[in-house]
Design a protein around this motif. Structure first.
Motif, short mmCIF file in Angstrom:
data_model
loop_
_atom_site.label_atom_id
_atom_site.label_comp_id
_atom_site.label_asym_id
_atom_site.label_seq_id
_atom_site.Cartn_x
_atom_site.Cartn_y
_atom_site.Cartn_z
N GLN A 19 0.67 43.74 64.25
CA GLN A 19 0.30 44.72 63.31
C GLN A 19 1.68 45.48 62.87
O GLN A 19 1.51 45.76 61.66
N VAL A 20 2.68 45.59 63.59
CA VAL A 20 3.93 45.83 63.06
C VAL A 20 4.31 45.02 61.80
O VAL A 20 4.85 45.43 60.74
N ASP A 21 4.43 43.79 61.93
CA ASP A 21 4.80 42.84 61.03
C ASP A 21 3.96 42.91 59.95
O ASP A 21 4.72 42.64 59.05
N THR A 22 2.77 42.87 59.98
CA THR A 22 1.91 43.16 58.95
C THR A 22 2.04 44.33 58.04
O THR A 22 2.23 44.38 56.88
N GLY A 57 0.58 36.07 61.19
CA GLY A 57 -0.28 34.85 61.42
C GLY A 57 -1.30 34.73 60.18
O GLY A 57 -2.46 34.41 60.23
N HIS A 58 -1.06 35.48 58.93
CA HIS A 58 -2.07 35.16 57.86
C HIS A 58 -1.40 34.94 56.75
O HIS A 58 0.14 35.07 56.68
N GLU A 59 -1.88 35.05 55.30
CA GLU A 59 -1.24 34.49 54.11
C GLU A 59 -0.77 35.67 53.55
O GLU A 59 -1.12 36.81 53.73
N LEU A 60 0.22 35.44 52.40
CA LEU A 60 0.89 36.52 51.85
C LEU A 60 -0.21 36.90 50.90
O LEU A 60 0.10 38.09 50.26
N GLY A 61 -0.79 36.11 50.14
CA GLY A 61 -1.64 36.59 48.92
C GLY A 61 -2.37 37.75 49.09
O GLY A 61 -2.18 38.66 48.37
N PRO A 62 -3.21 38.19 50.25
CA PRO A 62 -3.86 39.27 50.24
C PRO A 62 -3.06 40.56 50.32
O PRO A 62 -3.42 41.37 49.94
#
Length: 337
Positions: A19-22, A57-62
């Motif tokens: 969560q910190v990275d997000t 672990g997720h895409e940058l678009g959102p």
């Protein structure tokens, strides 16, 4: 809990490996969307380069979409996550990354002036430390941002500012005159309709009085009907209670009779009692335990005294006697199987 209760950024946090990275990713994207003269593709590539070691672990678009929408609640949530979880070293690293993505082209936008100061304050990085990092990374001092609320700012950055101000003033004056004319027309129309409204009001009051009178009559009628229904229900309930009490008394007498009979005689039942018990349930010798149980349920439903509560006392007594014979036969057979 339904996922519809979460915002897009909250869903990203829930699915994130870190969560910190997000949260840091959103703050850096917020800086990038305020870069001037940069395409969307360049922004995404630059964000991917800076955050290559992140574990979200997720895409940058959102994330870029949330940053473009200027979702201040999402940015505030990201700031809270970062402030809660980051160490001093990680805080300095985030400021370093923010300065880097804000000044790739050598210039820093006015918005990013304020964003960098906001991030520094959020992460407990002093203004002096921020200025030192900025000087080291860009080779230029971090000057105070210009104030866009002052006329001098717009005179310098927008030569057509005063002409546009004059046009806006003229447009505002025309709108004020048009609004005044429309207000006068509305007032005149309001005056013309006052008598019609008064007449309509009187008519509505008369209709309301009539409706109130009708409603009162209907209410009284419903009250009378409800009282009659309640009386009928009470009488029926009394009859049902009386029937149940008679049946219970009969059951008690029969149970007492059986108990006394068992006390008087301990001799075994006659050899043909089983045959008679099967006959009471409508069965023949050789019936299984399952057959006995099913026959008892069927006969009990047909001859239960509650089915005859509306009949005479004599009929209820006969039904009780039949039911008792069925129950006695069933009890005996269940003991013998």
């Amino acid at each position: 809990m339904s996922i519809a209760r979460f915002s897009p950024f909250e869903l990203l946090l829930l699915k994130s490996r870190s969560q910190v990275d997000t949260a840091t990713l959103l703050l850096l994207a917020w800086v990038l969307v305020h870069r001037q003269h940069v395409s969307e593709g360049q922004r995404r590539r630059r964000l991917a380069q800076v955050t290559a070691q992140f574990r979200h672990g997720h895409e940058l678009g959102p994330v870029m979409g949330i940053a473009h929408s200027q979702d201040l609640q999402a940015i505030q949530l990201a700031a809270e996550v970062v402030r809660k979880e980051c160490s001093k070293e990680r805080s300095l690293s985030i400021i370093h990354q923010a300065i880097t993505v804000a000044t790739d082209d050598g210039e820093i936008s006015l918005a990013n002036h304020y964003i960098l100061r906001f991030l520094a304050d959020l992460l407990n990085v002093t203004p002096a430390t921020l200025s030192t990092l900025f000087q080291e990374l860009t080779g230029k001092p971090l000057l105070p941002p210009e104030d866009p609320s002052r006329d001098t700012y717009w005179q310098q950055h927008d030569p057509e500012y005063h002409a546009r101000q004059a046009q806006e003033a003229q447009a505002a004056e025309r709108q004020a005159k048009e609004a005044q004319a429309k207000a006068e027309q509305r007032q005149q129309a309001k005056t013309d309709k006052q008598q019609q409204k008064q007449q309509e009001k009187q008519r509505q009051q008369e209709q309301a009085r009539n409706a109130k009178a009708r409603a009162q009559r209907e209410k009284e009628q419903r009250h009378r009907e409800k009282a009659q229904q309640e009386k009928a229900r009470r009488e029926q309930a009394q009859q049902e209670r009386a029937s149940r009490e008679r049946w219970q008394q009969e059951q008690a007498r029969q149970e007492e009779s059986r108990r006394q009979q068992r006390q008087r005689s301990s001799s075994p039942p006659p050899p043909d009692r089983k045959t008679r018990a099967l006959a009471v349930l409508g069965l023949t010798p050789g019936a299984s335990r399952t057959d006995v149980r099913q026959a008892y349920r069927r006969m009990a439903q047909l001859h239960h005294p509650d089915r005859f509560y509306s009949e005479s006392d004599h009929q209820v007594a006969l039904a009780s006697a039949r039911f008792q014979r069925i129950k006695s036969a069933y009890d005996y057979l269940m003991q013998t199987y």
